[in-house]
Write an enzyme that holds these catalytic residues in place. Structure first.
Site, PDB file in Angstrom:
ATOM      1  N   CYS A  38       0.835  -1.198   0.000  1.00 26.82           N
ATOM      2  CA  CYS A  38       0.000   0.000   0.000  1.00 26.82           C
ATOM      3  C   CYS A  38       0.874   1.253   0.000  1.00 26.82           C
ATOM      4  O   CYS A  38       0.636   2.194  -0.773  1.00 26.82           O
ATOM      5  CB  CYS A  38      -0.921  -0.016   1.221  1.00 26.82           C
TER       6      CYS A  38
ATOM      7  N   CYS B 246       7.640   3.922   5.812  1.00 30.01           N
ATOM      8  CA  CYS B 246       6.766   3.706   4.653  1.00 30.01           C
ATOM      9  C   CYS B 246       7.571   3.366   3.417  1.00 30.01           C
ATOM     10  O   CYS B 246       7.053   2.770   2.462  1.00 30.01           O
ATOM     11  CB  CYS B 246       5.896   4.929   4.402  1.00 30.01           C
TER      12      CYS B 246
END
Length: 221
Positions: free
Chosen positions: A102, A214
Site C-alpha cells: 500500500c 513507509c
C-alpha cells in the site's frame, strides 16, 4: 535552541545558494512545518510536495489547506495513478493485508516520480524519531529508482521534539490538531494509532505489524 536554529538556517541558505532546483516534502507534521517555515523565509515559492494518499485524517487535510493559504505555499499534491476505490477494487484493503505494498503504491511511487523534477530535496527528518534514522546526516545523496541522484537535506536532523515545539511556540505557528488528541506521529488514518510506548513517538504507526518506515526514505536498490 538559538544555536540549533542558526545552524539549520545556515544549512538551508547554503543549499539554496547552489544551482540545483529545490523542493521540500511535508506531511504537515510539526518538524516538517518548521522546515517549511524556514525555507519560505528564504525562497517563498519553493514547491512543497504533499503525498495525497487518499487515506489521510480529515484534520490533516484541513490543516494542510489552512497553512497553504495562510503562508501562500506553492503546494504540490502528489497522488497515485489509481484512486483508493480503484486500488481496493483490484487488490482489497492493502493497508490491512499488505501495508508495504500500500505504501509503495500510494506514497513511494508517487513521491519518487514527483522528485524527478528536482535536484535538492529538503525534509523534516530527525534522528530522534526512529532507530532507522539514528545515523541521519544533514546532507546526504539519495538515488531514485530512475538512477537520478538528489541532495537530500535534513536541516533539523539533530533537533529534539522539545526543540520543535519551542520553535513552533516562538513563531506562533499553529499545530496540527491531532497532536492535542495524543497522537505523536501522524500518517494515514488506517495505519496511525495513539502511541503504544510513551518513549517511542512512532510506536502508533503500523502498530503490531513490525513496520517502521513507509519506504520513501529508503534508497532504491
Amino acid at each position: 535552541m538559538d544555536q540549533r536554529v542558526a545552524a539549520a538556517r545556515e544549512i538551508i541558505a547554503g543549499q539554496l545558494a547552489g544551482s540545483g532546483v529545490p523542493c521540500v516534502t511535508s506531511s504537515f507534521q510539526s518538524e516538517d512545518i518548521v522546515v517549511v517555515h524556514m525555507l519560505i523565509a528564504e525562497r517563498p515559492n519553493i514547491p512543497v510536495l504533499f503525498l495525497e494518499t487518499g487515506y489521510h485524517f480529515p484534520e490533516t487535510l484541513t490543516y494542510r489547506d489552512q497553512m497553504a493559504a495562510a503562508w501562500r505555499l506553492n503546494l504540490v499534491n502528489l497522488s497515485a495513478p489509481q484512486s483508493v476505490a480503484e486500488q481496493e477494487a483490484q487488490f482489497g484493503i492493502l493497508n490491512r493485508t499488505a501495508p508495504d505494498q500500500c505504501c509503495k503504491l500510494r506514497k513511494v511511487g508517487p513521491l519518487f516520480a514527483g522528485l524527478a523534477d528536482y535536484e535538492v530535496w529538503f525534509t523534516g527528518l530527525r534522528r530522534e524519531q526512529s532507530p532507522t534514522r539514528a545515523n541521519l546526516e544533514p546532507v546526504e545523496s539519495f538515488k531514485l529508482p530512475s538512477g537520478k541522484t538528489l541532495q537530500k537535506i535534513s536541516p533539523v536532523y539533530d533537533w529534539t521534539t522539545r526543540d520543535v515545539w519551542q520553535y513552533m511556540q516562538k513563531f506562533s505557528i499553529p499545530e496540527l490538531p491531532l497532536y492535542a488528541l495524543g497522537y505523536t506521529s501522524i500518517g494515514c488514518a488506517p495505519c496511525t494509532k495513539l502511541p503504544l510506548d510513551p518513549n517511542d513517538p512512532r510506536s502508533g504507526r503500523w502498530a503490531g505489524q513490525g513496520k517502521l518506515e513507509c519506504g520513501i526514505h529508503i534508497q532504491a536498490e
